[in-house]
Design a protein around this motif. Sequence first.
Motif, PDB file in Angstrom:
ATOM      1  N   VAL A 133     -31.764 -30.992  14.546  1.00 50.00           N
ATOM      2  CA  VAL A 133     -33.031 -31.483  13.998  1.00 50.00           C
ATOM      3  C   VAL A 133     -33.145 -31.153  12.509  1.00 50.00           C
ATOM      4  N   HIS A 134     -33.120 -29.867  12.180  1.00 52.02           N
ATOM      5  CA  HIS A 134     -33.410 -29.467  10.805  1.00 52.02           C
ATOM      6  C   HIS A 134     -32.285 -29.845   9.840  1.00 52.02           C
ATOM      7  N   ASN A 164     -23.247 -34.567  15.226  1.00 48.75           N
ATOM      8  CA  ASN A 164     -23.298 -35.353  16.452  1.00 48.75           C
ATOM      9  C   ASN A 164     -23.493 -34.483  17.681  1.00 48.75           C
ATOM     10  N   ASN A 165     -22.881 -33.324  17.665  1.00 46.01           N
ATOM     11  CA  ASN A 165     -22.916 -32.473  18.847  1.00 46.01           C
ATOM     12  C   ASN A 165     -22.728 -31.025  18.420  1.00 46.01           C
ATOM     13  N   ASP A 223     -10.219 -31.852  12.888  1.00 48.52           N
ATOM     14  CA  ASP A 223     -10.571 -33.051  13.661  1.00 48.52           C
ATOM     15  C   ASP A 223     -11.918 -32.947  14.363  1.00 48.52           C
ATOM     16  N   VAL A 224     -12.686 -31.884  14.111  1.00 44.96           N
ATOM     17  CA  VAL A 224     -13.979 -31.716  14.785  1.00 44.96           C
ATOM     18  C   VAL A 224     -15.100 -31.541  13.769  1.00 44.96           C
ATOM     19  N   ASN A 281     -20.764 -17.993  19.128  1.00 45.95           N
ATOM     20  CA  ASN A 281     -19.728 -18.947  18.738  1.00 45.95           C
ATOM     21  C   ASN A 281     -20.342 -20.343  18.763  1.00 45.95           C
ATOM     22  N   THR A 282     -20.513 -20.937  17.554  1.00 46.81           N
ATOM     23  CA  THR A 282     -21.188 -22.232  17.442  1.00 46.81           C
ATOM     24  C   THR A 282     -20.276 -23.230  16.743  1.00 46.81           C
ATOM     25  N   ALA A 283     -19.926 -24.301  17.445  1.00 42.01           N
ATOM     26  CA  ALA A 283     -19.066 -25.352  16.895  1.00 42.01           C
ATOM     27  C   ALA A 283     -19.903 -26.610  16.666  1.00 42.01           C
ATOM     28  N   VAL A 284     -19.804 -27.160  15.465  1.00 40.46           N
ATOM     29  CA  VAL A 284     -20.585 -28.329  15.073  1.00 40.46           C
ATOM     30  C   VAL A 284     -19.647 -29.510  14.869  1.00 40.46           C
ATOM     31  N   SER A 285     -19.939 -30.618  15.534  1.00 40.68           N
ATOM     32  CA  SER A 285     -19.133 -31.835  15.407  1.00 40.68           C
ATOM     33  C   SER A 285     -19.773 -32.769  14.388  1.00 40.68           C
ATOM     34  N   LEU A 286     -18.984 -33.219  13.403  1.00 35.71           N
ATOM     35  CA  LEU A 286     -19.470 -34.087  12.335  1.00 35.71           C
ATOM     36  C   LEU A 286     -18.949 -35.504  12.515  1.00 35.71           C
TER      37      LEU A 286
END
Length: 487
Positions: A201-202, A149-150, A92-93, A133-138
């Motif tokens: 950005v990239h 998005n975040n 869900d993220v 620890n990197t979480a990417v929101s799509l």
Amino acid sequence: MFLPRMTILPSSLLFLLVSSIMAANEPAGCKIRITDKGLNMLKFETQRFVEEELSNISMPEMKGTEGRFQYTITNVKITKLNLTAELQFIPDVGLLFDVQNSSISLSFHRQILYWFFYDTGNINAAAEGVNINTAVSLIRDDEGRLKINNITCDAKISKMRAKFSGTLGKVYDFLATFLTTGMRFLLNKQICPALNNAALVHVNSMLETIPVRTEVDQYIGIDYSLVDDPIVTSRSLDMNFRGMFFDLSDPNSTLVNYAVDPVIREYDRMVYLALSEYFFDSGLYSYYRAGIFQMHVVNEKMPKDLEMLLKTTYFGSILILNPALVDAPMSLQIAVNAPPKTSIKTSGATVVMTAIVKVMVLPPGLPPVQLSSMTMETKFHAKVSIKGKRLSIRADLRRFKIFSNQSALESLALIPLQAPLKTMLQMSVVPLINNWTKRGVRIPLADGVDFIEEVVEYHNGFILIGANLHFSKGLREMITGSNQTEP
């Protein structure tokens, strides 16, 4: 007195509710699933990209005084990264890039003044116990494009060791704890901003190269906008695209999607592409609207034996019109009279097409004269294939039938024309169609990513293509080449 008004109000609310539900649940003509196996391949490209981003971190100059020591630290460089990383789905993220118990090697240049002694040299340092620890929101953005998005990032370095070199290297060892503490603090602060910039950005600039609404050829375009936010589970990332073709001359005239919604249940391959009947029907509808399903068989395009058979069949009609027309050339005007229809079943995909065929005689120097009009019904077998990221179709004529629009008696007279007309279509028209469609249409993948080892399966109402992924470019190359997209 108020009863009619009370009756109208619920009806209006019901209409608005139904309309909003229909808009929210727009069916997808095209779906893509990326599985955890595909994500595992992406992990290596992501890790390499992250290492490149971290290698380019710019560290500020450190200057200060500690006791009788005055120091300046400059030219900080990351020389080596040893990352142990995992890339996984966050339900869900979006995605999680997790680095655990890794190390980063650095080198500094020192300038130290102690009493009257001035010393310069290099410092080799190692950051250990590096955890990122990197979480990417799509999400789906306003244009229907996949977007980051975040991003939430947390970076920690457990410890850092430094080793001095030079004539007074051992004397300065006690400064190591002080300097590495400050350097560890600065490095911690630099990691997450670097990754935030890389993602927002990239990577987003690369995602913008994936076609959303683009031309296919001079007649039609395709809409690959997402109809909703991506669906993320612990095993997959599912993206539902509109998958709708449109006529470039009238882009607002489109076909409504009533087709079966494709269902992807598989996880064995890296990626799955599902295409509904609507995907193909909207393309055929758009070509029909563009007016390209028309053909004039005349002169060198007309087989001589077919022309002779036409003259024999319509000899009586020609004599009644004008005996002088017996030697005039004949032609066929073929025009599809309704949008072709696709049917996909477990046995394969077929396209049914009907057309009006006008038999014309061409008097020299005079307007053409129509001798007859007949209906032609055809059924094509359609074989779908994919190469790289281009989807193509090869047609094969399977069924052919003609009958008169005037009378049943004339339909009987047309029986001798069945075989030669079918042969003419197979030898002249079908090769033209296949030559036209072999270029195919691009599927929504970024430049540098292609399908390989694909397997096509036919289900009731949709086609499912399972494949593995091949990266012909690294993630860095894909980003730097984002302004040079494939057609």
